[in-house]
Structures are given as structure tokens and as C-alpha cells.
Design a protein around this motif. Structure first.
Motif, PDB file in Angstrom:
ATOM      1  N   GLY A  25       0.932  -2.356   0.303  1.00 13.58           N
ATOM      2  CA  GLY A  25       0.202  -1.222   0.498  1.00 13.58           C
ATOM      3  C   GLY A  25      -0.353  -0.940   2.045  1.00 13.58           C
ATOM      4  O   GLY A  25      -0.997   0.219   2.213  1.00 13.58           O
ATOM      5  N   GLY A  26       0.419  -1.526   3.023  1.00 14.40           N
ATOM      6  CA  GLY A  26      -0.021  -1.377   4.269  1.00 14.40           C
ATOM      7  C   GLY A  26       0.569  -0.079   4.751  1.00 14.40           C
ATOM      8  O   GLY A  26       0.185   0.380   6.165  1.00 14.40           O
ATOM      9  N   GLY A  27       1.496   0.513   4.165  1.00 15.29           N
ATOM     10  CA  GLY A  27       2.309   1.790   4.724  1.00 15.29           C
ATOM     11  C   GLY A  27       2.993   2.502   3.680  1.00 15.29           C
ATOM     12  O   GLY A  27       3.276   1.871   2.680  1.00 15.29           O
ATOM     13  N   GLY A  28       3.806   3.503   4.034  1.00 18.65           N
ATOM     14  CA  GLY A  28       4.889   4.123   3.292  1.00 18.65           C
ATOM     15  C   GLY A  28       4.463   4.553   1.898  1.00 18.65           C
ATOM     16  O   GLY A  28       3.431   5.027   1.759  1.00 18.65           O
ATOM     17  N   LEU A  29       5.073   4.135   0.715  1.00 15.26           N
ATOM     18  CA  LEU A  29       4.720   4.399  -0.600  1.00 15.26           C
ATOM     19  C   LEU A  29       3.500   3.709  -0.971  1.00 15.26           C
ATOM     20  O   LEU A  29       2.595   4.465  -1.754  1.00 15.26           O
ATOM     21  CB  LEU A  29       5.980   4.030  -1.504  1.00 15.26           C
ATOM     22  N   GLY A  30       3.180   2.520  -0.741  1.00 11.24           N
ATOM     23  CA  GLY A  30       2.092   1.767  -0.953  1.00 11.24           C
ATOM     24  C   GLY A  30       0.743   2.606  -0.233  1.00 11.24           C
ATOM     25  O   GLY A  30      -0.293   2.719  -1.097  1.00 11.24           O
ATOM     26  N   ARG A  31       0.799   3.070   1.013  1.00 10.55           N
ATOM     27  CA  ARG A  31      -0.305   3.916   1.514  1.00 10.55           C
ATOM     28  C   ARG A  31      -0.612   5.129   0.591  1.00 10.55           C
ATOM     29  O   ARG A  31      -1.870   5.184   0.236  1.00 10.55           O
ATOM     30  CB  ARG A  31      -0.091   4.065   2.965  1.00 10.55           C
ATOM     31  N   ALA A  32       0.305   5.697   0.370  1.00  8.95           N
ATOM     32  CA  ALA A  32       0.477   7.010  -0.430  1.00  8.95           C
ATOM     33  C   ALA A  32      -0.087   6.684  -1.828  1.00  8.95           C
ATOM     34  O   ALA A  32      -1.110   7.379  -2.298  1.00  8.95           O
ATOM     35  CB  ALA A  32       1.617   7.696  -0.544  1.00  8.95           C
ATOM     36  N   ILE A  33       0.184   5.630  -2.427  1.00  5.54           N
ATOM     37  CA  ILE A  33      -0.219   5.453  -3.932  1.00  5.54           C
ATOM     38  C   ILE A  33      -1.729   4.952  -3.659  1.00  5.54           C
ATOM     39  O   ILE A  33      -2.483   5.557  -4.479  1.00  5.54           O
ATOM     40  CB  ILE A  33       0.565   4.100  -4.477  1.00  5.54           C
ATOM     41  N   ALA A  34      -2.145   4.124  -2.961  1.00  4.74           N
ATOM     42  CA  ALA A  34      -3.639   3.888  -2.394  1.00  4.74           C
ATOM     43  C   ALA A  34      -4.437   5.209  -2.426  1.00  4.74           C
ATOM     44  O   ALA A  34      -5.325   5.123  -3.041  1.00  4.74           O
ATOM     45  CB  ALA A  34      -3.878   2.812  -1.492  1.00  4.74           C
ATOM     46  N   GLY A  35      -3.919   5.948  -1.338  1.00  5.67           N
ATOM     47  CA  GLY A  35      -4.555   7.160  -1.153  1.00  5.67           C
ATOM     48  C   GLY A  35      -4.714   8.132  -2.461  1.00  5.67           C
ATOM     49  O   GLY A  35      -5.907   8.673  -2.485  1.00  5.67           O
ATOM     50  N   ALA A  36      -3.641   8.251  -3.337  1.00  6.84           N
ATOM     51  CA  ALA A  36      -3.981   8.931  -4.433  1.00  6.84           C
ATOM     52  C   ALA A  36      -4.804   8.374  -5.621  1.00  6.84           C
ATOM     53  O   ALA A  36      -5.637   8.945  -6.162  1.00  6.84           O
ATOM     54  CB  ALA A  36      -2.679   9.103  -5.122  1.00  6.84           C
ATOM     55  N   LEU A  37      -4.870   7.222  -5.615  1.00  6.75           N
ATOM     56  CA  LEU A  37      -5.901   6.303  -6.437  1.00  6.75           C
ATOM     57  C   LEU A  37      -7.218   6.501  -6.013  1.00  6.75           C
ATOM     58  O   LEU A  37      -8.144   6.816  -6.951  1.00  6.75           O
ATOM     59  CB  LEU A  37      -5.422   4.793  -6.610  1.00  6.75           C
ATOM     60  N   ALA A  58      -6.544   0.509   5.473  1.00  3.10           N
ATOM     61  CA  ALA A  58      -7.820   0.452   4.548  1.00  3.10           C
ATOM     62  C   ALA A  58      -8.908   1.452   5.476  1.00  3.10           C
ATOM     63  O   ALA A  58      -9.567   1.998   5.046  1.00  3.10           O
ATOM     64  CB  ALA A  58      -8.195  -1.137   4.785  1.00  3.10           C
ATOM     65  N   SER A  59      -8.668   1.262   6.943  1.00  2.00           N
ATOM     66  CA  SER A  59      -9.675   1.939   7.593  1.00  2.00           C
ATOM     67  C   SER A  59      -9.416   3.534   7.646  1.00  2.00           C
ATOM     68  O   SER A  59     -10.283   4.268   7.541  1.00  2.00           O
ATOM     69  CB  SER A  59      -9.471   1.655   9.155  1.00  2.00           C
ATOM     70  N   ARG A  60      -8.282   4.063   7.357  1.00  2.00           N
ATOM     71  CA  ARG A  60      -7.786   5.357   7.221  1.00  2.00           C
ATOM     72  C   ARG A  60      -8.295   5.830   5.842  1.00  2.00           C
ATOM     73  O   ARG A  60      -8.752   7.093   5.884  1.00  2.00           O
ATOM     74  CB  ARG A  60      -6.283   5.480   7.299  1.00  2.00           C
ATOM     75  N   LEU A  61      -8.144   5.131   4.889  1.00  2.37           N
ATOM     76  CA  LEU A  61      -8.313   5.683   3.664  1.00  2.37           C
ATOM     77  C   LEU A  61      -9.892   5.399   3.137  1.00  2.37           C
ATOM     78  O   LEU A  61     -10.195   6.010   2.206  1.00  2.37           O
ATOM     79  CB  LEU A  61      -7.355   4.738   2.325  1.00  2.37           C
ATOM     80  N   GLY A  62     -10.749   4.664   3.960  1.00  6.73           N
ATOM     81  CA  GLY A  62     -12.255   4.682   3.672  1.00  6.73           C
ATOM     82  C   GLY A  62     -12.699   3.542   2.991  1.00  6.73           C
ATOM     83  O   GLY A  62     -11.995   2.612   2.614  1.00  6.73           O
ATOM     84  N   GLU A 236       4.304  12.773  -3.367  1.00  3.88           N
ATOM     85  CA  GLU A 236       4.406  13.056  -4.755  1.00  3.88           C
ATOM     86  C   GLU A 236       4.442  11.507  -5.510  1.00  3.88           C
ATOM     87  O   GLU A 236       4.050  11.569  -6.710  1.00  3.88           O
ATOM     88  CB  GLU A 236       5.691  13.703  -4.725  1.00  3.88           C
ATOM     89  N   VAL A 237       4.881  10.460  -4.972  1.00  2.00           N
ATOM     90  CA  VAL A 237       5.132   9.269  -5.585  1.00  2.00           C
ATOM     91  C   VAL A 237       3.745   8.707  -5.949  1.00  2.00           C
ATOM     92  O   VAL A 237       3.410   8.549  -6.914  1.00  2.00           O
ATOM     93  CB  VAL A 237       5.582   8.133  -4.822  1.00  2.00           C
ATOM     94  N   GLY A 238       2.636   8.900  -4.862  1.00  2.00           N
ATOM     95  CA  GLY A 238       1.276   8.673  -5.380  1.00  2.00           C
ATOM     96  C   GLY A 238       0.652   9.498  -6.383  1.00  2.00           C
ATOM     97  O   GLY A 238       0.205   9.090  -7.342  1.00  2.00           O
ATOM     98  N   GLU A 239       0.896  10.951  -6.553  1.00  3.72           N
ATOM     99  CA  GLU A 239       0.596  11.568  -7.434  1.00  3.72           C
ATOM    100  C   GLU A 239       1.021  11.530  -8.876  1.00  3.72           C
ATOM    101  O   GLU A 239       0.359  11.348  -9.905  1.00  3.72           O
ATOM    102  CB  GLU A 239       0.829  13.129  -7.173  1.00  3.72           C
TER     103      GLU A 239
END
Length: 264
Positions: A25-37, A58-62, A236-239
């Protein structure tokens, strides 16, 4: 990913009140998936091997995102992760951690290269499912989404370890779904096609070096195989992961998100 993922403040969404665990989850797809969730109302715990990247994400996503350092290929670290999350009710597990591995003919791939890819891409999924499935089954509800790849379902020259590992993830998913579905746990996989970002840039660069072509030629040769003539995006992957979690009858499925690459 954009810098501020807004936590919903309006009506409850399908994931409100649930906690998801996203590996890699530190970047890339993991970050995008975490953000969508998070955007759909979930609390998220991200894991990975790089604490600096995890903290930054984690800081970026809140405030609804926590992080834990864990190498999913190591049983002892997965065990420590389970103990560290004993107070969390993990009802969603997204097995996203993975590595690309070498870009080379099979005859030039070492056993160490092969094992490294399978340790993360397959063993990691197995260890995480084994660790977190019992609590989900005990509650009679939960979701596991394994990130596979269209490369597990069609030839991709000079990428044998990666393709074989992703086919293994799909096989693990369908079999585990048959075991876990009767216990109330939905197990599915998502198979993205080429995703725009640093990993594909690396692959195109290595392919160009290997074949004596230009970077642009290597990219076009790959992308031209998709019906839409483009790569999919991390967002799109996160969505897609969120959409799968909303489909309550989905179990044992593998969903393509490839801009039409498999169809071609």
C-alpha cells in the motif's frame, strides 16, 4: 493519485464502518486502492516493506489510514501483523503486494529470480489469506480481493515468472472461493491489464533494451493489443476494487480490467 482524498461526510456508503487491509500500500496500485476505499467510507490499514513510503501515503490519504510494516512473504512478519491488528476487525483484505520480476527469456532466469517472484506474488497471498480468513469466517462475513493480472491468462514473452505467478493467484482465488464462500467470505480476483506508471515504464525500457527497439516502439507494441489502445490507470483499478466489493453475489470470479487486452 491526487493529493487529497476526501473522506465522505454525507450519507453512508457501502463500505462505511468497515476496515480494509491493503498490502503493497505504499504507492502505485496499493495507494490508489487505499484511496478509493477511503473515499467510499472505509478505514484502511496499508502494509509494505518501506516505512517511509507507507507514512507518506498514510499522511496523504488522511486520518482514516493507518500503516504497518510487513513483508508478506515472511510468515513471522505476517504473524506479527495479525497480532498487531488484534483490535481491528479486518473485514476486507486486498492482496496487492507484488513484484514484476525479470524481463528475460526463461533460459536466462535464475532459480533465485523465480523464487523471489513467487515468494511475494503467490506465497504472500497464501500467507495473508491463511492469516486473516479465520476471523472473517468466524464472523460469517468478509471479502478478499486478490490482485492478479491479464498476464496470467495470455502469453507475455520474457515474463515467465510473473505470468506464472499471476496464473497461480487466479487458481488460488477460485479454489479458496469454493472453500470460503460457504463460510460467508467472498473471494475474488481482479486482473488489470497494463497500468500506466513506473512499473510499466520499467518494463518498456527493459523490453526496448532487450529487443533493440525504441522505448516508444516497445510501449506501442504492448498497448496496441488492447481494444481501447491505451493502458488503464491506477485510479481505475481502485474504483474496480470498490465496485467488486459492492457486488454481493460475486464469488470465485476473476474480473478483467484491461482496456480490452484479453478480448483481443
Amino acid at each position: 493519485m491526487s493529493a487529497g482524498i476526501a473522506v465522505p461526510t454525507g450519507p453512508a456508503t457501502p463500505l462505511t464502518g468497515r476496515t480494509a487491509l491493503v498490502t503493497g500500500g505504499g504507492g502505485g496500485l496499493g495507494r490508489a486502492i487505499a484511496g478509493a476505499l477511503v473515499a467510499d467510507g472505509a478505514r484502511v490499514v496499508i502494509t509494505g516493506r518501506d516505512e517511509v513510503r507507507l507514512k507518506e501515503t498514510a499522511s496523504r490519504l488522511g486520518p482514516n489510514v493507518a500503516h504497518r510494516v510487513c513483508d508478506v512473504s515472511r510468515p513471522e512478519e505476517v504473524g506479527s501483523l495479525v497480532r498487531g491488528l488484534a483490535d481491528e476487525e479486518i473485514s476486507i483484505l486486498v492482496n496487492n503486494a507484488g513484484i514484476a520480476g525479470p524481463v528475460a527469456p526463461l533460459t536466462e532466469i535464475t532459480a533465485r529470480d523465480w523464487d523471489e517472484v513467487f515468494d511475494v506474488n503467490v506465497r504472500g497471498v497464501f500467507l495473508m489469506c491463511r492469516a486473516f480468513l479465520p476471523a472473517m469466517a468466524g464472523r460469517g462475513a468478509g471479502d478478499i480481493v486478490n490482485i492478479a493480472s491479464v498476464s496470467g491468462k495470455r502469453p507475455l514473452a520474457r515474463r515467465t515468472p510473473y505470468c506464472a505467478s499471476k496464473m497461480a493467484v487466479i487458481g488460488l482465488t477460485t479454489t479458496l472461493a469454493a472453500e470460503a464462500g460457504p463460510l460467508g467470505v467472498m473471494v475474488n480476483s481482479l486482473s488489470p491489464g497494463p497500468v500506466a506508471g513506473p512499473r510499466m515504464e520499467r518494463n518498456f525500457r527493459l523490453e526496448a533494451e532487450r529487443t533493440g527497439s525504441s522505448y516508444a516502439q516497445a510501449e506501442q507494441a504492448f498497448v496496441s493489443r488492447s481494444a481501447l489502445g491505451r493502458m488503464v490507470t491506477e485510479e481505475e483499478v481502485g474504483e474496480a476494487v470498490v465496485a467488486m466489493l459492492r457486488m454481493r453475489g460475486l464469488c470465485g470470479a476473476d474480473i478483467d480490467l484491461s482496456a480490452g487486452m484479453v478480448a483481443r
